[in-house]
Scaffold this motif. Structure first.
Motif, short mmCIF file in Angstrom:
data_model
loop_
_atom_site.label_atom_id
_atom_site.label_comp_id
_atom_site.label_asym_id
_atom_site.label_seq_id
_atom_site.Cartn_x
_atom_site.Cartn_y
_atom_site.Cartn_z
N THR A 34 -9.25 -3.68 -5.52
CA THR A 34 -9.70 -3.68 -4.13
C THR A 34 -9.92 -5.12 -3.68
N VAL A 47 -5.66 5.11 -8.74
CA VAL A 47 -5.46 5.96 -7.56
C VAL A 47 -5.38 7.41 -8.00
N LYS A 100 -7.51 2.52 3.06
CA LYS A 100 -6.28 1.94 2.51
C LYS A 100 -6.27 0.42 2.66
N ASN A 101 -6.86 -0.06 3.73
CA ASN A 101 -6.89 -1.50 3.97
C ASN A 101 -7.73 -2.24 2.94
N ILE A 135 -7.43 -1.96 -0.24
CA ILE A 135 -6.65 -2.20 -1.45
C ILE A 135 -6.04 -3.59 -1.34
N MET A 183 1.81 2.65 -3.46
CA MET A 183 0.79 3.31 -4.28
C MET A 183 1.19 4.75 -4.56
N ARG A 229 0.83 -1.21 0.00
CA ARG A 229 0.00 0.00 0.00
C ARG A 229 0.86 1.26 0.00
N ASP A 230 2.06 1.19 0.60
CA ASP A 230 2.96 2.35 0.59
C ASP A 230 3.52 2.61 -0.80
N ILE A 263 -3.97 10.09 -2.20
CA ILE A 263 -3.69 9.20 -1.08
C ILE A 263 -3.69 10.03 0.20
N GLU A 284 -5.38 7.57 5.97
CA GLU A 284 -6.09 6.30 6.13
C GLU A 284 -6.96 5.94 4.94
N THR A 285 -7.13 6.88 3.99
CA THR A 285 -8.03 6.65 2.87
C THR A 285 -7.32 6.87 1.53
N VAL A 286 -7.98 6.39 0.47
CA VAL A 286 -7.48 6.53 -0.89
C VAL A 286 -8.66 6.96 -1.75
#
Length: 151
Positions: free
Chosen positions: A45, A53, A75-76, A78, A37, A34-35, A56, A59-61
């Protein structure tokens, strides 16, 4: 207490340690993914939706799911960060330039079931009914049930 009584507990504690260690490694790998991205990156997802994307946050995207259609995801949520070639292949149907195939795949199964001139007639493997068997015997003997050769 003997070592035999403690052995199941030692094995259980060791198994729990290995499971938590494995789970931590998976969480770290997911966080690292996720980092990676960046805005413009294609993602999938955990629900199976493909998107690009846009922004960023902590906590959200912000994802663009269709041209001009944006949605905010955690983010979780993804599941995978895709490289450009894979994302374009899946979403846009783009084929990689290096792979060219001349194989033609039919749209339907009719080409698989059409009879050709060289096909032999198929044998009838169905079970005959009792009436059909009786008719076959009459034709073979030339006699009906109960008839004899008495003259």
């Amino acid at each position: 207490m003997s070592i035999v009584t403690l052995l199941p507990f030692i094995v259980l504690i060791g198994a729990m340690f290995l499971m938590t260690r494995s789970a931590k490694k998976k969480q770290q790998a997911a966080a690292q993914m996720r980092d990676e991205m960046q805005p413009g990156t294609g993602v999938r997802t955990i629900g199976g939706m493909y998107a690009t994307v846009k922004e960023i946050g902590d906590e959200t995207v912000l994802l663009e799911v269709a041209p001009g259609v944006h949605a905010v995801y955690a983010k979780n949520a993804i599941g995978a960060v895709l490289d450009d070639a894979e994302y374009n292949r899946i979403v846009h149907g783009d084929e990689p330039e290096s792979e060219t195939t001349d194989t033609v795949v039919p749209d339907d199964a009719s080409s698989l079931t059409e009879a050709t001139e060289t096909d032999a007639p198929k044998a009838d493997l169905t079970k005959k009914s009792d009436a059909a068997e009786a008719d076959a015997e009459v034709q073979k003997d030339g006699k009906a049930d109960g008839e004899t050769d008495a003259k």
